[in-house]
Design a protein around this motif. Sequence first.
Motif, mmCIF file in Angstrom:
data_model
loop_
_atom_site.group_PDB
_atom_site.id
_atom_site.type_symbol
_atom_site.label_atom_id
_atom_site.label_comp_id
_atom_site.label_asym_id
_atom_site.label_seq_id
_atom_site.Cartn_x
_atom_site.Cartn_y
_atom_site.Cartn_z
ATOM 1 N N HIS A 12 0.836 -1.203 0.000
ATOM 2 C CA HIS A 12 0.000 0.000 0.000
ATOM 3 C C HIS A 12 0.871 1.253 0.000
ATOM 4 N N SER A 64 -12.185 5.885 -1.881
ATOM 5 C CA SER A 64 -12.133 7.346 -1.919
ATOM 6 C C SER A 64 -11.988 7.839 -3.362
ATOM 7 N N MET A 121 -7.698 -4.604 3.863
ATOM 8 C CA MET A 121 -7.185 -4.626 2.486
ATOM 9 C C MET A 121 -6.863 -6.060 2.066
ATOM 10 N N ASP A 160 -3.268 1.799 -4.160
ATOM 11 C CA ASP A 160 -4.275 1.895 -3.109
ATOM 12 C C ASP A 160 -4.929 0.523 -2.953
ATOM 13 N N SER A 161 -5.866 0.424 -2.030
ATOM 14 C CA SER A 161 -6.377 -0.909 -1.687
ATOM 15 C C SER A 161 -7.058 -1.581 -2.876
ATOM 16 N N TYR A 176 -17.651 2.412 2.790
ATOM 17 C CA TYR A 176 -16.265 2.662 2.367
ATOM 18 C C TYR A 176 -15.520 1.322 2.384
ATOM 19 N N VAL A 177 -14.519 1.210 1.538
ATOM 20 C CA VAL A 177 -13.710 -0.016 1.491
ATOM 21 C C VAL A 177 -13.046 -0.275 2.859
ATOM 22 N N HIS A 214 -6.574 14.416 1.240
ATOM 23 C CA HIS A 214 -7.419 13.217 1.166
ATOM 24 C C HIS A 214 -8.808 13.546 1.727
ATOM 25 N N SER A 252 -7.977 10.661 -3.625
ATOM 26 C CA SER A 252 -7.473 9.417 -3.028
ATOM 27 C C SER A 252 -5.974 9.313 -3.332
ATOM 28 N N THR A 253 -5.291 8.353 -2.746
ATOM 29 C CA THR A 253 -3.839 8.273 -2.981
ATOM 30 C C THR A 253 -3.509 7.947 -4.446
ATOM 31 N N GLU A 286 -10.518 11.959 3.673
ATOM 32 C CA GLU A 286 -10.656 11.551 5.084
ATOM 33 C C GLU A 286 -10.281 12.709 6.026
HETATM 34 O O1 CIZ Z 1 -8.280 2.678 -0.468
HETATM 35 C C1 CIZ Z 1 -7.192 2.990 0.004
HETATM 36 O O2 CIZ Z 1 -6.160 2.460 -0.306
HETATM 37 C C2 CIZ Z 1 -7.151 4.025 1.061
HETATM 38 C C3 CIZ Z 1 -7.604 3.633 2.382
HETATM 39 C C4 CIZ Z 1 -6.735 5.245 0.850
HETATM 40 C C5 CIZ Z 1 -6.441 5.800 -0.455
HETATM 41 O O3 CIZ Z 1 -6.916 6.892 -0.759
HETATM 42 O O4 CIZ Z 1 -5.727 5.187 -1.230
#
Ligand code: CIZ
Length: 303
Positions: free
Chosen positions: A24, A129, A64, A40-41, A112-113, A198, A214-215, A200
Amino acid sequence: MPKNNLETKIAGLKKKHNAVILVHNYQLPEVQDIADFRGDSLELSRIAAKTNAKVIVFCGVHFMAETASILSPDKKVIVPDIKATCPMANMITAGDLKKLKKEHPQATVVGYVNTSAEVKAELDYCCTSTNAVAVINALKDKKEIIFVPDKYLADYVSKQTRRKLISWNGYCSTHVKILPEDIKREKKFHPFAKVIVHPECIPSVVALADAVLSTSKMCQYAKENQTKEFIIGTEAGLIYRLKQDNPTKEFYPASERAVCPNMKRTTQEKIFWALEELKEEVKVPDDIRARAKIAIDRMLQIT
Ligand code: CIZ
Ligand code: SF4
């Protein structure tokens, strides 16, 4: 190329067991360095489903690895540290959600995941996200929508879609550490930097951002945007990847405090042990898996 003895041993065990290491975006640099894939996940779970490898070493947090196992039940999914869990995902149980559903029997349930497999089994739709806004926009004909567990992601999505959402009192204990004064301070130091945060993050931080991403979308944005400097409002681990992917650009963490202790539990040494013993395995029981997969598949159909 392995850089040390431990990395050489890990490479040998990977070959022996036909394993891949999925990492991750928030993991430690030493873990990112030996990744077969970073992401991401959802990106990682999709890779887990596609790969020919028999063993997936999932370096992230527990939900994840569960998501990867839901999408690839025939593969062995192992985690280097079984205690690496997501506090936000732990803030809602399947029992809590069943109760909330009883209070709103007409509501469509989006989660949410960042939830356990048991909670996903209670959802109508999963989202990440990256696609939360698209998922809610696809539910135009639904009268009532429950959105769990992140109240701040719910707030962001609600503002973007102009939909009222029935939310839950969950949040990410790492992202809430990023404060508006952090963004303002960094902006003073780096007046030309773009602020990307983000969803969050708390609403007063989101309100100061140039982009809320998201990331995986942050990685894309940093690559494609002409800007050379970025203030990053997410877990600090992403900065390592952003710098590697964009060596001519500068990335400043909005706050040095945004470090997720669970994401930092995984080390090269633990990956070595996990591969040596093929433990701990994360496997979602069939009945839960089948129900959770429906919510994930519905999300994938939308996006
Ligand atoms: O889904 C993901 O990997 C998470 C928790 C955050 C992201 O924005 O990548
Ligand atoms: Fe959970 Fe937040 Fe850590 Fe991500 S950064 S794993 S949402 S606590």
